[in-house]
Design an enzyme around this catalytic site. Structure first.
Site, PDB file in Angstrom:
ATOM      1  N   SER A 129      12.175 120.015  85.047  1.00 20.75           N
ATOM      2  CA  SER A 129      11.307 119.496  86.099  1.00 20.75           C
ATOM      3  C   SER A 129      11.961 119.625  87.469  1.00 20.75           C
ATOM      4  O   SER A 129      13.177 119.420  87.612  1.00 20.75           O
ATOM      5  CB  SER A 129      11.050 118.014  85.790  1.00 20.75           C
ATOM      6  OG  SER A 129      10.522 117.363  86.904  1.00 20.75           O
ATOM      7  N   TYR A 153      13.707 109.307  84.656  1.00 18.88           N
ATOM      8  CA  TYR A 153      13.038 110.494  84.107  1.00 18.88           C
ATOM      9  C   TYR A 153      13.769 111.766  84.548  1.00 18.88           C
ATOM     10  O   TYR A 153      14.126 112.617  83.718  1.00 18.88           O
ATOM     11  CB  TYR A 153      11.567 110.541  84.552  1.00 18.88           C
ATOM     12  CG  TYR A 153      10.955 111.900  84.312  1.00 18.88           C
ATOM     13  CD1 TYR A 153      10.692 112.339  83.016  1.00 18.88           C
ATOM     14  CD2 TYR A 153      10.689 112.772  85.369  1.00 18.88           C
ATOM     15  CE1 TYR A 153      10.184 113.618  82.778  1.00 18.88           C
ATOM     16  CE2 TYR A 153      10.178 114.042  85.144  1.00 18.88           C
ATOM     17  CZ  TYR A 153       9.925 114.460  83.852  1.00 18.88           C
ATOM     18  OH  TYR A 153       9.431 115.724  83.626  1.00 18.88           O
ATOM     19  N   LYS A 157      16.089 114.629  82.333  1.00 16.23           N
ATOM     20  CA  LYS A 157      15.900 116.093  82.276  1.00 16.23           C
ATOM     21  C   LYS A 157      17.188 116.806  82.700  1.00 16.23           C
ATOM     22  O   LYS A 157      17.551 117.833  82.135  1.00 16.23           O
ATOM     23  CB  LYS A 157      14.732 116.507  83.177  1.00 16.23           C
ATOM     24  CG  LYS A 157      13.382 116.105  82.632  1.00 16.23           C
ATOM     25  CD  LYS A 157      12.999 116.976  81.436  1.00 16.23           C
ATOM     26  CE  LYS A 157      11.746 116.472  80.759  1.00 16.23           C
ATOM     27  NZ  LYS A 157      11.348 117.279  79.602  1.00 16.23           N
TER      28      LYS A 157
HETATM   29  P1  NAD Z   1       2.241 115.236  78.130  1.00 17.25           P
HETATM   30  O1  NAD Z   1       2.578 113.798  78.083  1.00 17.25           O
HETATM   31  O2  NAD Z   1       0.800 115.608  78.250  1.00 17.25           O
HETATM   32  O3  NAD Z   1       2.845 115.990  76.852  1.00 17.25           O
HETATM   33  C1  NAD Z   1       4.004 115.557  76.187  1.00 17.25           C
HETATM   34  C2  NAD Z   1       3.654 115.477  74.709  1.00 17.25           C
HETATM   35  O4  NAD Z   1       4.825 115.037  73.987  1.00 17.25           O
HETATM   36  C3  NAD Z   1       2.546 114.476  74.423  1.00 17.25           C
HETATM   37  O5  NAD Z   1       1.586 115.067  73.579  1.00 17.25           O
HETATM   38  C4  NAD Z   1       3.269 113.319  73.710  1.00 17.25           C
HETATM   39  O6  NAD Z   1       2.425 112.658  72.787  1.00 17.25           O
HETATM   40  C5  NAD Z   1       4.425 114.053  73.044  1.00 17.25           C
HETATM   41  N1  NAD Z   1       5.580 113.203  72.765  1.00 17.25           N
HETATM   42  C6  NAD Z   1       6.168 112.299  73.596  1.00 17.25           C
HETATM   43  N2  NAD Z   1       7.187 111.698  72.964  1.00 17.25           N
HETATM   44  C7  NAD Z   1       7.275 112.263  71.732  1.00 17.25           C
HETATM   45  C8  NAD Z   1       8.134 112.062  70.622  1.00 17.25           C
HETATM   46  N3  NAD Z   1       9.118 111.139  70.641  1.00 17.25           N
HETATM   47  N4  NAD Z   1       7.940 112.805  69.509  1.00 17.25           N
HETATM   48  C9  NAD Z   1       6.930 113.719  69.452  1.00 17.25           C
HETATM   49  N5  NAD Z   1       6.082 113.943  70.486  1.00 17.25           N
HETATM   50  C10 NAD Z   1       6.256 113.225  71.606  1.00 17.25           C
HETATM   51  O7  NAD Z   1       3.089 115.880  79.308  1.00 17.25           O
HETATM   52  P2  NAD Z   1       3.022 117.338  79.933  1.00 17.25           P
HETATM   53  O8  NAD Z   1       2.596 117.202  81.334  1.00 17.25           O
HETATM   54  O9  NAD Z   1       2.302 118.255  79.039  1.00 17.25           O
HETATM   55  O10 NAD Z   1       4.584 117.653  79.957  1.00 17.25           O
HETATM   56  C11 NAD Z   1       5.183 118.480  78.977  1.00 17.25           C
HETATM   57  C12 NAD Z   1       6.644 118.645  79.321  1.00 17.25           C
HETATM   58  O11 NAD Z   1       6.756 119.202  80.628  1.00 17.25           O
HETATM   59  C13 NAD Z   1       7.453 117.352  79.358  1.00 17.25           C
HETATM   60  O12 NAD Z   1       8.728 117.623  78.826  1.00 17.25           O
HETATM   61  C14 NAD Z   1       7.548 117.033  80.837  1.00 17.25           C
HETATM   62  O13 NAD Z   1       8.698 116.298  81.130  1.00 17.25           O
HETATM   63  C15 NAD Z   1       7.620 118.422  81.422  1.00 17.25           C
HETATM   64  N6  NAD Z   1       7.154 118.495  82.810  1.00 17.25           N
HETATM   65  C16 NAD Z   1       5.871 118.149  83.124  1.00 17.25           C
HETATM   66  C17 NAD Z   1       5.442 118.238  84.445  1.00 17.25           C
HETATM   67  C18 NAD Z   1       4.045 117.841  84.855  1.00 17.25           C
HETATM   68  O14 NAD Z   1       3.798 117.691  86.054  1.00 17.25           O
HETATM   69  N7  NAD Z   1       3.097 117.669  83.945  1.00 17.25           N
HETATM   70  C19 NAD Z   1       6.309 118.715  85.431  1.00 17.25           C
HETATM   71  C20 NAD Z   1       7.614 119.053  85.065  1.00 17.25           C
HETATM   72  C21 NAD Z   1       8.018 118.955  83.746  1.00 17.25           C
HETATM   73  C1  WQD Z   2       1.804 114.327  94.043  1.00 15.82           C
HETATM   74  C2  WQD Z   2       1.569 113.778  95.450  1.00 15.82           C
HETATM   75  C3  WQD Z   2       2.044 111.431  95.696  1.00 15.82           C
HETATM   76  C4  WQD Z   2      -1.091 109.953  93.079  1.00 15.82           C
HETATM   77  C5  WQD Z   2       5.935 114.072  89.557  1.00 15.82           C
HETATM   78  C6  WQD Z   2       7.304 114.417  89.024  1.00 15.82           C
HETATM   79  C7  WQD Z   2       7.391 115.906  88.830  1.00 15.82           C
HETATM   80  C8  WQD Z   2       6.295 116.369  87.940  1.00 15.82           C
HETATM   81  C9  WQD Z   2       4.976 115.983  88.497  1.00 15.82           C
HETATM   82  C10 WQD Z   2       7.161 115.851  85.721  1.00 15.82           C
HETATM   83  C11 WQD Z   2       2.669 112.820  95.900  1.00 15.82           C
HETATM   84  C12 WQD Z   2       0.576 111.716  95.936  1.00 15.82           C
HETATM   85  C13 WQD Z   2      -0.241 110.773  93.814  1.00 15.82           C
HETATM   86  C14 WQD Z   2      -2.031 109.131  93.780  1.00 15.82           C
HETATM   87  C15 WQD Z   2      -1.219 110.047  95.861  1.00 15.82           C
HETATM   88  N1  WQD Z   2       6.309 115.760  86.639  1.00 15.82           N
HETATM   89  N2  WQD Z   2      -0.318 110.821  95.174  1.00 15.82           N
HETATM   90  N3  WQD Z   2      -2.045 109.215  95.150  1.00 15.82           N
HETATM   91  O1  WQD Z   2       5.285 112.755  92.244  1.00 15.82           O
HETATM   92  O2  WQD Z   2       5.062 115.164  93.066  1.00 15.82           O
HETATM   93  O3  WQD Z   2       5.783 114.735  90.792  1.00 15.82           O
HETATM   94  O4  WQD Z   2       4.949 114.550  88.665  1.00 15.82           O
HETATM   95  O5  WQD Z   2       8.191 116.401  85.673  1.00 15.82           O
HETATM   96  O6  WQD Z   2       8.614 116.211  88.241  1.00 15.82           O
HETATM   97  O7  WQD Z   2       8.277 113.993  89.937  1.00 15.82           O
HETATM   98  O8  WQD Z   2       3.448 114.292  91.375  1.00 15.82           O
HETATM   99  O9  WQD Z   2       1.028 114.148  91.065  1.00 15.82           O
HETATM  100  O10 WQD Z   2       2.388 112.012  91.043  1.00 15.82           O
HETATM  101  O11 WQD Z   2       2.079 113.225  93.182  1.00 15.82           O
HETATM  102  O12 WQD Z   2      -1.282 110.071  97.100  1.00 15.82           O
HETATM  103  O13 WQD Z   2      -2.780 108.367  93.194  1.00 15.82           O
HETATM  104  O14 WQD Z   2       0.353 113.018  95.436  1.00 15.82           O
HETATM  105  O15 WQD Z   2       2.499 110.475  96.600  1.00 15.82           O
HETATM  106  O16 WQD Z   2       2.859 113.028  97.265  1.00 15.82           O
HETATM  107  P1  WQD Z   2       4.941 114.153  91.982  1.00 15.82           P
HETATM  108  P2  WQD Z   2       2.188 113.384  91.581  1.00 15.82           P
END
Ligand code: NAD
Ligand code: WQD
Length: 342
Positions: A129, A153, A157
């Site tokens: 992330s 979090y 990572k």
């Molecule tokens: P998500 O929550 O939709 O998907 C994660 C999945 O993992 C879910 O289906 C959840 O049920 C499952 N899970 C959680 N804990 C578990 C466990 N102990 N055993 C088995 N399954 C488990 O999230 P996502 O947005 O699809 O994210 C997927 C990956 O990408 C994560 O590792 C997250 O940290 C990373 N990531 C997401 C974002 C984002 O913005 N969505 C950004 C950067 C990194």
């Molecule tokens: C985006 C922008 C908020 C909600 C996080 C993690 C990143 C990745 C994505 C996992 C920000 C603003 C949000 C709302 C708002 N996840 N916002 N009102 O915080 O950039 O990133 O999630 O790895 O690693 O850090 O994403 O979608 O929460 O926010 O104004 O109700 O929208 O302040 O500027 P963020 P986000």
């Protein structure tokens, strides 16, 4: 090394995992999926099968930390490589539940590495992330930007990345492609698959989508006093299908690679909160009601990727723009007002 064909997808029922399953099935990969549904629903697999017209493969409800259950999955299937999505991902929640976050994200990853090594599976694509960069300042960030995580979090990572680097350095059979996503959003263009988090969403795009459909009354914009052109914070939003495609290319490339490689996944261009709100209003045909409230604790003004490295290495670049992200997200929300549960 032999090119992988059978892939274990952890967290495959989740947002990015489910879209990646579609991309992998469409490209002929065979899948084994595990998920404990802590933030997802098994309903998603019917949707994946509808979209791809293919059988998903074996699906196991299990916790990634359950070593015996995990080992049994490796015993049962000829797994070539793993894509590891399973994790908790909400920044705010991680500050309230740090132990749960380290246990699932870090201990879950080491449990997986142990099972992989015991079963001689050494090819891994890992979900990292951009949050590990913390408040790294303005301008596109490349992979050499020092990690400065500011919450449990992001730390979890970063710890995983360090474990993976160490494992690759000491056990040369391991190959790890670590993808640092910026802000994946959007949905599959069919309207059948999308983002359906449990409870009230934390992230911007699913919140805006729920406001647009009337599940939430208005968006709270967290701060309009940043030193950005419109005062709201800037992020690098990336379509989830472009994100999924990058995973498929990572798997295509795994067998020609050795050691650990880290790539940012982003568009390389930032959008403000108000730009997202306007684009979603245009996609849905009605303005999104919002109210500006104070900044959210821990938010940074700007996070934008320099995604040049992955483009140079694999030729990957995102093909979809913000209008596509909002249009696809709105199509999913409109067709599934209550998500998969309806
Ligand atoms: P998500 O929550 O939709 O998907 C994660 C999945 O993992 C879910 O289906 C959840 O049920 C499952 N899970 C959680 N804990 C578990 C466990 N102990 N055993 C088995 N399954 C488990 O999230 P996502 O947005 O699809 O994210 C997927 C990956 O990408 C994560 O590792 C997250 O940290 C990373 N990531 C997401 C974002 C984002 O913005 N969505 C950004 C950067 C990194
Ligand atoms: C985006 C922008 C908020 C909600 C996080 C993690 C990143 C990745 C994505 C996992 C920000 C603003 C949000 C709302 C708002 N996840 N916002 N009102 O915080 O950039 O990133 O999630 O790895 O690693 O850090 O994403 O979608 O929460 O926010 O104004 O109700 O929208 O302040 O500027 P963020 P986000």
């Amino acid at each position: 090394m032999r090119a992988p064909t059978t892939i274990l997808v952890t967290g495959g029922a989740g947002f990015i995992g489910s879209h990646t399953c579609v991309e992998l099935l469409d490209h002929g990969y065979k899948l084994i999926v595990i998920d404990n549904y802590s933030n997802s629903s098994s309903q998603v697999f019917n949707r994946i099968e509808k979209v791809t017209d293919r059988f998903v493969g074996a699906v196991y409800e299990l916790d990634i930390r359950d070593r015996h259950a995990l080992s049994a999955v490796f015993d049962r299937h000829p797994i070539d490589a793993v894509v590891h999505f399973a994790a908790h991902k909400a920044v705010g929640e991680s500050t309230r539940m740090p132990i749960e976050y380290y246990d699932t994200n870090v201990a879950g990853t080491t449990a997986l590495l142990r099972a992989m090594h015991e079963h001689e599976v050494h090819q891994l694509v890992f979900s990292s992330s951009c949050s590990i960069y913390g408040d790294a300042g303005r301008g596109p960030l490349d992979e050499s930007t020092p990690a400065r995580p500011t919450n449990p979090y992001a730390s979890s990572k970063w710890i995983c990345e360090q474990i993976l680097a160490d494992v690759c350095a000491r056990i040369p059979e391991f190959t790890v492609l670590c993808l640092r996503y910026f802000n994946p959003v959007g949905a599959h263009p069919s309207g059948l698959l999308g983002e359906d988090p449990r409870g009230t969403p934390d992230n911007l795009m699913p919140t805006v989508a729920q406001v647009a459909i009337g599940r939430l009354s208005r968006l709270r914009v967290f701060g309009d006093d940043y030193s950005t052109p419109d005062g709201t914070a800037i992020r690098d939003y990336l379509h989830v299908m472009d994100t999924a495609e990058a995973h498929r290319i990572a798997l295509d490339r795994l067998s020609d690679t050795s050691g650990m490689h880290v790539f940012n996944l982003g568009v390389g261009k930032g959008q403000s909160v108000l730009e997202v709100v306007a684009a979603f209003g245009a996609a849905s045909g009605s303005p999104i009601p919002f109210r500006v409230v104070p900044r959210r604790a821990g938010d940074v003004p700007e996070l934008v990727a320099d995604a040049g490295a992955v483009n140079r290495a694999w030729g990957w670049r995102p093909r979809r723009n913000l209008a596509d992200m909002c249009g696809d997200s709105w199509r999913f929300q409109r067709r599934n007002p209550l998500g998969y549960a309806q």
